[in-house]
Write an enzyme that holds these catalytic residues in place. Structure first.
Site, PDB file in Angstrom:
ATOM      1  N   LYS A  11      20.024  -3.150   0.093  1.00  0.00           N
ATOM      2  CA  LYS A  11      19.810  -4.388  -0.638  1.00  0.00           C
ATOM      3  C   LYS A  11      20.478  -5.550   0.473  1.00  0.00           C
ATOM      4  CE  LYS A  11      23.332  -7.553  -3.407  1.00  0.00           C
ATOM      5  NZ  LYS A  11      23.750  -7.337  -5.256  1.00  0.00           N
ATOM      6  N   HIS A  42     -19.962  16.008  -7.575  1.00  0.00           N
ATOM      7  CA  HIS A  42     -19.696  15.609  -9.259  1.00  0.00           C
ATOM      8  C   HIS A  42     -18.948  16.571 -10.205  1.00  0.00           C
ATOM      9  CE1 HIS A  42     -22.323  12.170  -8.310  1.00  0.00           C
ATOM     10  NE2 HIS A  42     -23.095  12.609  -7.836  1.00  0.00           N
TER      11      HIS A  42
END
Ligand SMILES: NC(=O)c1ncn([C@@H]2O[C@H](COP(=O)(O)O)[C@@H](O)[C@H]2O)c1NC=O
Length: 525
Positions: free
Chosen positions: A143, A282
């Site tokens: 932080k 595919h």
């Protein structure tokens, strides 16, 4: 105001590490650079034993380590030193009035919680390995990255020393480190929350009440399924290996569609215990085959058989082998335009043969981990299911029911069992025809079963006569099965369970065909 490139000197560092690799070199380097090193119990002892000057954290807190290490750094003298925003004069003044010195660098790695769980330790031992003070410091420093650099990864220590010697970390460095730090504590908390939910509040569904996972981007892909879509590959999640962790030995960069097809190929090949090759286009197979040959010749034979299923479609396919790729197989593959080849390993010289084709992507991947959960995003949610494993009851021919016709001999039953396993790799509605351990035709992704049967038969051509067939789910009407019987299919395996099973089986009986019922189905959407 500091600029992003301006270095902020490091004068005071706090080090508390579980993994002590590289610790001595780091702390000695920091000391030599004029940095005061403050450390927690075990870390301070390791440094003092090695003769590296260190200030024990107790001297900073004025409080002894307590409750078997549960409280070491959870103290305002530590957290104010990590959280003071030294850009703000009032923070600096307040620290001074409290007699607290700021920290410029935090080096922490957390208790090895995930490793402890994986070791099979008792719940109490696992709980004890939930780090509390470490994440609190890491989050505080992340932080406060405007003032503090936080390091959670031992592989960065050399770089850390370089920066300290060069005059400190830039804001850009500290921002990057802060992002890594929050990702680290987030992943850690996901591991704790997942384990705790499973262990302390298990429920009868067998599925977690909460799903957490964190993923690290491994590769930005050129584009997604289509060129106007952005795409990337991420690894992590449940931490299991597989295709996403494959190593690419050669060829063009993998595309999004390459990954989809490779995953389908890799799973399909490993669904069989015999040496197997699956060729995928595919996300559907245009050939899967196994070989019963002994030794190295098997995988090349499996490839020949898989390729022979549908040589037209195999052009530009993805090939997966569940055994080492031999030079013989590589020579065969090199003849055909192939997008990707994946195998657990390659024999000496095989990669060189494959590399004759400049663009073919050659991958080495670890065997897929079976079982576990599968997840799929739907709009607004996530579907989770247990994996469809080959260990399912209905995959053992000994547990099938002979519904009509003559029982197959060993070879026939082996063929049917192969068809049933291979059918799992075909998108529903799926009908798969096989002969001699190789697919000869498949009908996939159809919205009714009769069309799937027609497609499979059309692809097989003359090879349908005498072949065996698998249907991934029951025949709702006799029509789909009749298509197979008319083409000369001699035996069919299917789950059964339709309200019209009697009609379906009567049709097979009339044609003198054999039907086995598995009692389980293998939809794949
Ligand atoms: N209890 C605390 O205040 C505390 N502060 C830091 N730790 C952890 O203790 C470990 C280092 O301990 P040691 O230096 O005693 O080997 C690090 O993994 C660090 O994340 C703590 N341990 C657990 O929460």
């Amino acid at each position: 105001m500091t600029t992003p490139a301006e270095r902020r000197p490091v004068r005071r560092a706090l080090i508390g590490v579980s993994d002590k690799s590289g610790l001595l070199e780091l702390a000695a380097g920091l000391h030599a650079a004029g940095v005061e090193v403050v450390s927690t119990g075990g870390t301070a002892k390791a440094l003092a034993d090695a003769g590296v000057p260190v200030t024990p954290v107790e001297r900073v807190t004025g409080f002894p380590e307590a409750l078997d290490g549960r409280v070491k750094t959870l103290h305002p003298n530590v957290h104010a030193g990590l959280l003071a925003d030294t850009r703000r004069p009032e923070h600096v003044a307040q620290l001074e009035s409290l007699g607290i010195a700021p920290f410029d660098l935090l080096v922490v790695n957390l208790y090895p919680f995930a490793r402890t769980v994986a070791s099979g330790a008792s719940p109490d031992e696992c709980v004890e390995q939930i780090d509390i003070g470490g994440p609190a410091m890491v989050r505080a420093s992340a932080k406060n990255h405007a003032s503090v650099a936080v390091v959670v990864d031992p592989s960065r220590y050399d770089w850390v020393l370089e920066q300290v010697r060069a005059g400190g970390f830039t804001l850009a460095d500290r921002q990057r480190l802060a992002v890594d730090a929050f990702r680290h504590t987030a992943s850690y908390d996901v591991a704790v929350a997942s384990w705790m939910g499973d262990v302390l509040i298990p429920d009868e569904s067998g599925l977690p009440g909460w799903v957490g996972a964190t993923w690290q981007r491994k590769q930005v892909l050129r584009y997604g399924e289509n060129p106007h879509q952005l795409a990337a590959l991420y690894t992590g999640g449940d931490g299991r290996g597989g295709l996403a962790t494959a190593e690419q030995l050669h060829g063009k960069e993998m595309s999004y569609n390459n990954y989809i097809d490779s995953d389908a190929a890799w799973r399909a090949a490993w669904d069989h215990e015999l040496p197997c090759v699956a060729i995928i286009k595919h996300a559907n197979p245009c050939g899967i085959a196994v070989s019963s040959l002994e030794g190295a010749a098997a995988i090349a034979e499996a490839h020949r058989k898989a390729h022979a299923c549908d040589p037209v479609s195999a052009f530009g396919g993805v090939i997966a082998a569940n055994r080492e790729v031999t030079v013989e197989m590589a020579e065969q593959v090199a003849e055909v335009f192939t997008e990707v080849i994946i195998a657990p390993s390659y024999a000496d010289g095989a990669v060189d043969v494959l590399m004759r084709k400049k663009n073919v992507r050659i991958l080495v991947a670890p065997e897929p981990v079976r079982g576990g959960a599968e997840m799929r995003a739907v709009s607004g949610g996530l579907l989770v299911q247990t994996a469809d494993t080959i260990e399912a009851d209905g995959d053992d021919p000994a547990k099938w029911t002979l519904a009509c016709g003559t029982a197959l001999d060993e070879q026939g039953l082996a063929d049917l069992a192969f068809a049933w396993r291979a059918c799992r790799a075909v998108k529903s509605n799926a009908i798969l025809l096989a002969h001699d351990g190789a697919t000869v035709g498949a009908g996939m992704g159809q919205v009714n079963r009769v069309d799937a049967a027609r497609l499979a038969v059309a692809r097989a051509g003359d090879r349908a006569r005498g072949a065996v067939a698998a249907s991934d789910a029951f025949f709702p009407f006799p029509d789909g099965l009749e298509v197979l019987l008319e083409a000369g299919v001699r035996a069919v395996v299917q789950p059964g369970g339709s309200v019209r099973d009697a009609e379906v089986i009567a049709a097979a009986e009339a044609a003198g065909a054999t039907v086995y019922l598995t009692g389980t189905r293998h939809f794949a959407h």
